[in-house]
Design an enzyme around this catalytic site. Sequence first.
Site, PDB file in Angstrom:
ATOM      1  N   ASP A 254      48.914  39.189  39.031  1.00 13.61           N
ATOM      2  CA  ASP A 254      48.108  40.284  39.986  1.00 13.61           C
ATOM      3  C   ASP A 254      46.981  39.879  40.499  1.00 13.61           C
ATOM      4  O   ASP A 254      46.146  40.935  40.958  1.00 13.61           O
ATOM      5  CB  ASP A 254      48.116  41.463  38.892  1.00 13.61           C
ATOM      6  CG  ASP A 254      47.336  41.312  37.666  1.00 13.61           C
ATOM      7  OD1 ASP A 254      47.216  40.395  37.156  1.00 13.61           O
ATOM      8  OD2 ASP A 254      48.042  42.240  36.906  1.00 13.61           O
TER       9      ASP A 254
ATOM     10  N   HIS B 242      43.188  41.761  35.279  1.00 13.23           N
ATOM     11  CA  HIS B 242      42.831  42.753  33.993  1.00 13.23           C
ATOM     12  C   HIS B 242      42.281  41.983  32.794  1.00 13.23           C
ATOM     13  O   HIS B 242      42.915  40.859  32.345  1.00 13.23           O
ATOM     14  CB  HIS B 242      43.814  43.596  33.786  1.00 13.23           C
ATOM     15  CG  HIS B 242      44.552  44.552  34.759  1.00 13.23           C
ATOM     16  ND1 HIS B 242      45.728  44.134  35.521  1.00 13.23           N
ATOM     17  CD2 HIS B 242      43.970  45.575  35.473  1.00 13.23           C
ATOM     18  CE1 HIS B 242      46.015  44.765  36.458  1.00 13.23           C
ATOM     19  NE2 HIS B 242      45.131  45.846  36.513  1.00 13.23           N
TER      20      HIS B 242
ATOM     21  N   HIS C 280      47.337  43.878  27.215  1.00 14.98           N
ATOM     22  CA  HIS C 280      46.767  44.850  26.868  1.00 14.98           C
ATOM     23  C   HIS C 280      46.942  45.625  25.349  1.00 14.98           C
ATOM     24  O   HIS C 280      46.263  46.609  25.055  1.00 14.98           O
ATOM     25  CB  HIS C 280      47.067  45.889  27.692  1.00 14.98           C
ATOM     26  CG  HIS C 280      46.315  45.470  29.051  1.00 14.98           C
ATOM     27  ND1 HIS C 280      45.003  45.384  29.451  1.00 14.98           N
ATOM     28  CD2 HIS C 280      47.060  45.419  30.406  1.00 14.98           C
ATOM     29  CE1 HIS C 280      44.875  44.807  30.644  1.00 14.98           C
ATOM     30  NE2 HIS C 280      46.106  44.996  31.318  1.00 14.98           N
TER      31      HIS C 280
ATOM     32  N   ASP D 245      44.833  36.956  34.394  1.00 22.77           N
ATOM     33  CA  ASP D 245      45.365  37.994  35.142  1.00 22.77           C
ATOM     34  C   ASP D 245      44.121  38.886  35.629  1.00 22.77           C
ATOM     35  O   ASP D 245      43.055  38.653  35.173  1.00 22.77           O
ATOM     36  CB  ASP D 245      45.873  39.010  33.616  1.00 22.77           C
ATOM     37  CG  ASP D 245      46.622  40.212  34.251  1.00 22.77           C
ATOM     38  OD1 ASP D 245      47.845  40.116  34.230  1.00 22.77           O
ATOM     39  OD2 ASP D 245      46.290  41.163  34.530  1.00 22.77           O
TER      40      ASP D 245
END
Length: 308
Positions: A245, A166, A127, A164
């Site tokens: 995740d 995200h 991120h 991931d």
Amino acid sequence: MTMTALITHRDCALHEMGSYHPECPERLAAIQDRLIATGLDQYLVYYDAPLAEREHLLRAHTAEYLDALAASAPEKGLVHLDPDTAMNPHTLRAALRAAGAGVLAVDLVMKGEVENAFCLVRPPGHHAERAKAMGFCFFNNVAVAALHALEAHGLERVAIVDFDVHHGNGTEDIFRDDPRVVMVSIFQHPFYPYSGTEDTPKHMVNVPVPAGTRGDAFRQIVWDLWIPALREHQPQMIFISAGFDSHYEDDMGSLGFVENDYAWVTQQLVDVAKECGHRRIVSTLEGGYNLSSLARAAVAHIKALAES
Ligand SMILES: [Zn+2]
């Protein structure tokens, strides 16, 4: 067995963002415990992660950002950079180790000392944008590693794979104008950080999927979209933003991948690397917050690297 490096450092456990924060030091211990319990640790070559140097970080981040981050580091307590992302007195050093692990991984793989590497590090990175910390991330570890392969080792084409839950907004930000780096990713959508679906550069294959997407759909996407893009690009090294995740048991997100899916996709990437005439894979830990499923999924991934 393949020679697989496991790169980590105790400094990575000293970074903490509050006692209830899911991105906690225990994440690393859970994976390490599982490596020992399964006996896989005996087949890995362990290395201490070095501190990334400023010249490594400057390939992915601005000087102003690096200076501002260093100036934000507290002598005690926590300083929040966003509601989810905070620095304690050890954060900067941990983040430098996390980025430095990827640099060492690239050096080891390029020198042929190992065939592939897993960076067991935190804070995570995908991120972190060129000039912004967010979403538990400070330095974009996978971007720093990929740029080290390109700039220091003279590679011309690499790929970054991100599974991931995200979207890796930071990685997209850093490589938006750099077609040397093909990025393929899958992520829950709509979901944090609400990016990855608009204005996507041609050299990125972002696949947004709804909550509830399971491994069979994931595998189809890998076959239909990821592998053709990777084959076309012929990457000279493959990087993995390994976020767990996306596991069924991880409440941070709502995807339904399981251990075998991570092992399977890892094997596919190994096969793509071999088709490209090498076995060079560098993987770095991103998310994964249910300690039990994180440990099982990460070990399934590392085992696939080591058995390749
Ligand atoms: Zn994540």
